[in-house]
Write a protein that holds these residues in place. Structure first.
Motif, short mmCIF file in Angstrom:
data_model
loop_
_atom_site.label_atom_id
_atom_site.label_comp_id
_atom_site.label_asym_id
_atom_site.label_seq_id
_atom_site.Cartn_x
_atom_site.Cartn_y
_atom_site.Cartn_z
N VAL A 158 30.30 53.91 40.83
CA VAL A 158 30.68 52.38 40.59
C VAL A 158 31.91 52.37 41.20
O VAL A 158 32.81 52.87 41.28
CB VAL A 158 30.78 52.21 39.05
CG1 VAL A 158 31.14 50.85 38.83
CG2 VAL A 158 29.40 52.50 38.32
N TRP A 159 31.96 51.09 42.16
CA TRP A 159 32.98 50.61 42.84
C TRP A 159 33.25 49.23 42.10
O TRP A 159 32.71 48.18 42.34
CB TRP A 159 32.59 50.42 44.24
CG TRP A 159 33.97 50.20 45.05
CD1 TRP A 159 35.00 49.06 45.13
CD2 TRP A 159 34.23 51.07 46.25
NE1 TRP A 159 35.80 49.34 45.89
CE2 TRP A 159 35.49 50.49 46.86
CE3 TRP A 159 33.81 52.12 47.03
CZ2 TRP A 159 36.05 51.07 47.89
CZ3 TRP A 159 34.39 52.53 48.03
CH2 TRP A 159 35.65 52.09 48.29
N PRO A 160 34.63 49.30 41.29
CA PRO A 160 34.76 48.32 40.68
C PRO A 160 35.41 47.02 41.46
O PRO A 160 36.24 47.33 42.39
CB PRO A 160 35.88 48.62 39.55
CG PRO A 160 36.35 49.71 40.13
CD PRO A 160 35.35 50.54 40.93
N VAL A 161 34.97 45.82 41.41
CA VAL A 161 35.34 44.59 42.22
C VAL A 161 35.40 43.37 41.33
O VAL A 161 34.78 43.09 40.06
CB VAL A 161 34.41 44.31 43.31
CG1 VAL A 161 34.41 45.58 44.38
CG2 VAL A 161 32.95 44.00 42.85
N ALA A 162 36.03 42.38 41.52
CA ALA A 162 36.16 41.13 40.92
C ALA A 162 34.92 40.42 41.66
O ALA A 162 34.74 40.41 42.96
CB ALA A 162 37.54 40.36 41.24
N VAL A 163 33.99 39.69 40.60
CA VAL A 163 32.62 39.14 41.10
C VAL A 163 32.99 37.58 41.08
O VAL A 163 32.14 36.94 41.33
CB VAL A 163 31.45 39.62 40.27
CG1 VAL A 163 31.23 41.05 40.54
CG2 VAL A 163 31.83 39.30 38.87
N GLN A 164 34.10 36.94 40.62
CA GLN A 164 34.38 35.48 40.70
C GLN A 164 35.79 35.27 41.08
O GLN A 164 36.72 36.21 41.01
CB GLN A 164 34.03 35.19 39.35
CG GLN A 164 34.19 33.58 39.19
CD GLN A 164 33.55 33.25 37.86
OE1 GLN A 164 32.83 33.91 37.02
NE2 GLN A 164 33.89 32.03 37.36
N GLY A 165 36.08 34.27 41.66
CA GLY A 165 37.52 33.67 41.71
C GLY A 165 37.95 34.22 43.16
O GLY A 165 37.38 34.82 44.05
#
Length: 525
Positions: free
Chosen positions: A178-185
């Protein structure tokens, strides 16, 4: 009467004089105080980005144009970058630019003016990227049937990652990175693009292995919430990915530009997990079914071949018929064998009679050879001395010629060495031993071929009146038979001659030495 109207020359001479900078500063102060924070709706005109990172663009409607500027720090924070022809709502502060006597809007935030404007901008961007070939079907790669490692680009805290992991565990458990990212903003598009490129930069088989499949996932939301996946940076990263990529952004009705660039589009994140791996139970069931079909096919093939073999066996002749002729031929040869053996024995007996082996002849030959050897041995010393005398005389004659003398000496020395080698006692003894071994071999051969050795194996020699008897007819006609065994001789009367039953006679003792030559011998070879 207008206070400003005065025809008298010099009127207003006492009015305050402003400098250009003062007027510019007063105007700037007035505008900023009256329009400190405003929202302006309009269509984006030309857009220019300076080398310093500042952005300059125009906001216009059907009657006026308003200059706008966003400084470098403000540009990085914009959720939507203005594009020419886009209808937006810009929020910021009014200010002036004194050197050019121009007022402008310092923009801090830009949002599309309604869904219609967003869709128009989205369509325009889609057409531009499609013209570059980023959405071509020919460049898309197939999804691996059963990937070993799956990389997921999504938020680590949302329900999406839990749904994907749960679905993978139910269908076919696989390793997941899993590569954590922000999906909004703000910044979400840059993080998603960096995650896709980061997975592609991993080394296959390294400490952190590169995935065989990527899933970019996000839950549903409005067009504004999903806008990060419409950004050009994300679309280009998905198109450049060397790892097959599944796009699972939003619900089934949501469509983003990453869906067109991905190798496969899933309507939901759960559906992406289903596309990524097959169902393990179904594979096991298919494998069992294929195994059963294979076993059935093998049994059917064996049955058909067995039936074919039986059909071919019925067409073959019986073993008895095949063996009848060879068996008959074997019986015929078995019947002819005793007669052939007797004929061969008779032939060998005649050959032996014509060329008898006599020990006396062999002994005389050995004696003659021994006499010759003794004579040669007796003559050797004298011959050796005579040869030495001749060589000595020759050396005396060559004494006056030193070169010739040396050559002759070397030659004579070699000859002398050869003669000495030939006269060695051990060589003479070796020759005598060789002749003695040859004589012993002849003696053994004589004993082997003689009839006495055959008598020792249980055979007998029958004579009548000193002659050999080789058939039954001659034996019946004889009055008295002499039968020789290995240990002596006996006399017998044949019954076929009409003289009555045979009466054995007392055995005669053999003479120790016979002076006459032995009678003709028979052989059973």
């Amino acid at each position: 009467m207008d206070l400003f109207e005065d025809d008298t020359p010099g009127t207003g001479a006492n009015a305050h004089e402003f400098t250009v900078s003062e007027i510019s500063g007063a105007v700037k102060k007035t505008i900023e105080s009256e329009f400190g924070y405003v929202r302006v709706r309009g269509e984006v005109g030309r857009v220019t980005v300076a080398r310093t990172g500042h952005m300059y663009f125009d906001l216009k409607d059907d009657r006026a144009v308003l200059s706008a500027v966003s400084w470098k720090g403000q540009v990085a924070k914009l959720a939507h970058r203005p594009e020419e022809g886009m209808e937006v709502i810009a929020t910021g502060r009014m200010t002036t630019f004194g050197p050019q006597s121009r007022y402008q809007l310092n923009v801090e935030e830009v949002v599309p003016a309604g869904a219609g404007a967003l869709m128009a901008m989205l369509e325009k961007r889609r057409q531009a990227l499609a013209a570059e070939g980023l959405f071509d079907e020919g460049r898309k790669r197939p999804i691996p049937f059963l990937p070993e490692i799956i990389g997921v680009v999504t938020s680590p805290t949302g329900a999406v990652i839990r749904d994907i992991l749960h679905r993978l565990r139910d269908r076919f458990p696989r390793k997941v990175l899993v590569w954590p990212v922000a999906v909004q903003g703000k910044g979400s598009a840059e993080q998603v693009a960096a995650a896709i490129r980061g997975f592609n930069a991993l080394t296959p088989g390294g400490a952190l292995p590169r995935p065989d499949l990527l899933i970019v996932a996000r839950g549903g939301g409005s067009i504004e919430d999903l806008w990060g996946f419409n950004e050009e940076i994300v679309v280009r990263a998905a198109a450049e990915s060397r790892i097959p990529l599944i796009s699972a952004v939003g619900h089934e009705t949501d469509t983003t530009l990453i869906d067109h660039a991905a190798d496969r589009r899933a309507p939901t994140p759960t559906a992406a997990a289903e596309m990524a791996v097959p169902v393990r139970a179904e594979l096991l069931a298919d494998l069992a079914q294929l195994g059963a079909r294979m076993a059935q096919s093998q049994r059917g093939g064996l049955d058909r071949r067995a039936e074919r073999l039986r059909d071919l066996a019925r067409a073959l002749p019986r073993p008895e018929a095949l063996l009848a002729s060879p068996a008959q031929r074997l019986d015929s040869l078995d019947t002819r064998l005793p007669g052939a053996l007797r004929a061969a024995i008779a032939k060998k007996r005649i050959e032996l009679s014509d060329h008898p082996l006599r020990p006396g002849l062999a002994a005389r030959a050995v004696e003659r050879a021994r006499d010759r050897l003794a004579g040669s041995t007796a003559r050797l010393p004298g011959a050796h001395r005579a040869g030495l005398s001749q060589k000595r005389l020759r050396l005396e004659g060559l004494r006056l010629r030193p070169a010739a003398l040396q050559t002759a000496l070397r030659q004579e020395r070699r000859n002398l060495d050869r003669l000495a080698e030939r006269l060695r006692p051990d060589l003479v003894t070796t020759r005598i031993d060789r002749q003695r071994e040859r004589l012993d071999a002849l003696e053994r051969l004589r004993g082997t071929l003689g009839y006495e050795a055959t008598l020792a194996r249980g055979y007998a020699v029958v004579r009548a009146e000193g002659a050999l008897v080789t058939d039954a007819a001659t034996a019946r006609e004889a009055k008295l038979l002499e039968v020789q065994f290995a240990d002596g001789r006996v006399e017998a009367v044949p019954t076929g001659g009409g003289a009555g039953p045979a009466t054995p006679a007392k055995p005669k003792k053999q003479k120790k030495q016979e002076t006459a030559a032995p009678p003709e011998q028979g052989t059973l070879l």
